[in-house]
Design an enzyme around this catalytic site. Structure first.
Site: not given
Ligand code: GLA
Length: 380
Positions: A29, A31-32, A63, A119, A155, A167, A216
């Site tokens: 988490e 880390t990406d 939608s 999430g 995004e 994601d 974030y």
């Molecule tokens: C969100 C972001 C991801 C990642 C997670 C945390 O989901 O979209 O890219 O950074 O948070 O791991």
């Protein structure tokens, strides 16, 4: 059924449909965006699109979840703050055009059952579903990798969230009954089979991720700052991915306290992902669970992205028999926890956690026992 919804809204049959799942992250988490490692899985909740071409350059987008329609022109694609649900589709459409794919006017309906702001990456599912939809409708020769990069760009640049690539990647390339081990630096990946004896259970705290966007962004900046301080301390680093625990601790004195704390999470989390993959591959589910527990502690104490509700859900789950590990999943500040559970213990776990959480917080958390599903590009 998405075809039925299309018939009701636009009349007649759709020419193309697509489906893209949400995801749960087992470990790895935050880390990406540090070029690190992640181990998510695509879930059996998805966003679906159905649509058909029409003449001209206007797109009508409906939608199902918001029960709302917008129309926009492919010749001038802008974010629409009054219909922010449409921005993922708009962003994807804009960058497809920019990259040289000529789109066509269309009537499109979309919706699904990935809970929003929980999430579980409903936004990535919308983006990947939109890419897959245009690709099918117009026969675009877009690879999964190009589709993933484009969805992430929508995004980051169009919606304005500086997220990593996890994601979108798993929504496109996840595989049924497998977790996806991804190196976010070179985008190499492999599917790791999940074991028969375990289940993945998700509890939704019911708290929307209120602080998630601003905090974030703060975390992304703090990680960059830690990298800059480590570079000044003489380490050849481009991102926190390049650092191991020993190197970090050896230079602890040259980082400010907060940067050190944030870096400790990312550096240790990357090591945990690598160990988690080895544990899963040799069938050591107890070790995998223990690593998930450590991940939660690190996110709570060093990265500071958990919340009271998430901590309670994690504590309640860990008290139940058959629970191997429990942690928050996704960006944090609300949303869901992910639990690694022995297959025969799922029913009693959900009941106990729902009862106890209700006592503590006053509302019942939704519980899902997940089936890990295929991504939008599966089978190609
Ligand atoms: C969100 C972001 C991801 C990642 C997670 C945390 O989901 O979209 O890219 O950074 O948070 O791991």
């Amino acid at each position: 059924m998405i075809q039925k919804a299309f018939r009701e809204i636009f009349g007649g049959e759709p020419e193309a449909v697509s489906r893209a799942p949400g995801r749960v992250n087992l470990i790895g988490e935050h880390t990406d965006y540090n070029d690190g490692f992640v181990l998510p899985a695509a879930i059996d909740r998805a966003i679906k699109f159905a649509g058909r071409r029409r003449s001209g350059r206007a797109v009508t987008l409906h939608s199902l979840d918001f029960r709302d329609s917008v129309e926009f022109s492919l010749d001038d694609i802008q974010p629409d703050p009054a219909h922010s649900w449409s921005n993922y589709f708009r962003g994807v459409s804009k960058y497809l055009e920019e990259d040289g794919d000529t789109l066509r006017g269309a009537e499109v309906v979309f919706g699904g059952d990935v809970p929003r702001e929980a999430g579980l990456s409903s936004s990535a599912a919308v983006e990947i579903g939109a890419v897959a939809f245009w690709r099918k409708l117009l026969g675009l020769g877009l690879s999964a990798r190009d589709g993933i990069q484009l969805a992430r760009r929508a995004e980051n640049q169009f919606v304005g969230v500086p997220s990593g690539i996890m994601d979108q990647f798993v929504s496109a390339l996840g595989r049924r009954e497998h977790a996806l081990f991804l190196d976010c630096r070179d985008l190499s990946y492999r599917h790791v089979p999940l074991r028969n004896e375990i289940r993945i259970v998700v509890f939704n705290s019911g708290v929307k991720r209120a602080l998630a966007k601003s905090e974030y962004e703060v975390r992304v900046r703090q990680c960059r700052q830690a990298v800059a301080q480590l570079a000044r301390a003489g380490l050849a680093v481009q991102s926190l991915r390049d650092v191991d625990r020993a190197q970090l601790e050896a230079r602890a004195g040259q980082l400010d306290a907060l940067s050190l704390q944030r870096a400790r999470h990312v550096v240790s989390e990357n090591e945990r992902v690598l160990e988690a993959v080895r544990a899963l591959e040799r069938g050591d589910v107890a070790r995998l669970g223990a690593l998930m527990n450590e991940s939660h502690e690190s996110l709570r104490d060093d990265y500071e992205v958990s919340s009271k509700e998430l901590d309670i859900l994690v504590e309640l789950a860990r008290r139940q028999p058959g629970v191997l590990g429990a942690r928050m999943t996704g960006a944090g500040f609300g949303g869901c926890t992910v639990n690694l559970v022995r297959a025969d213990a799922t029913a009693s776990l959900s009941q106990s956690v729902q009862r106890e959480y209700k006592k503590a917080i006053g509302r019942e958390p939704e519980a899902y026992v997940l089936q890990v599903s295929d991504g939008a590009w599966a089978g190609e």
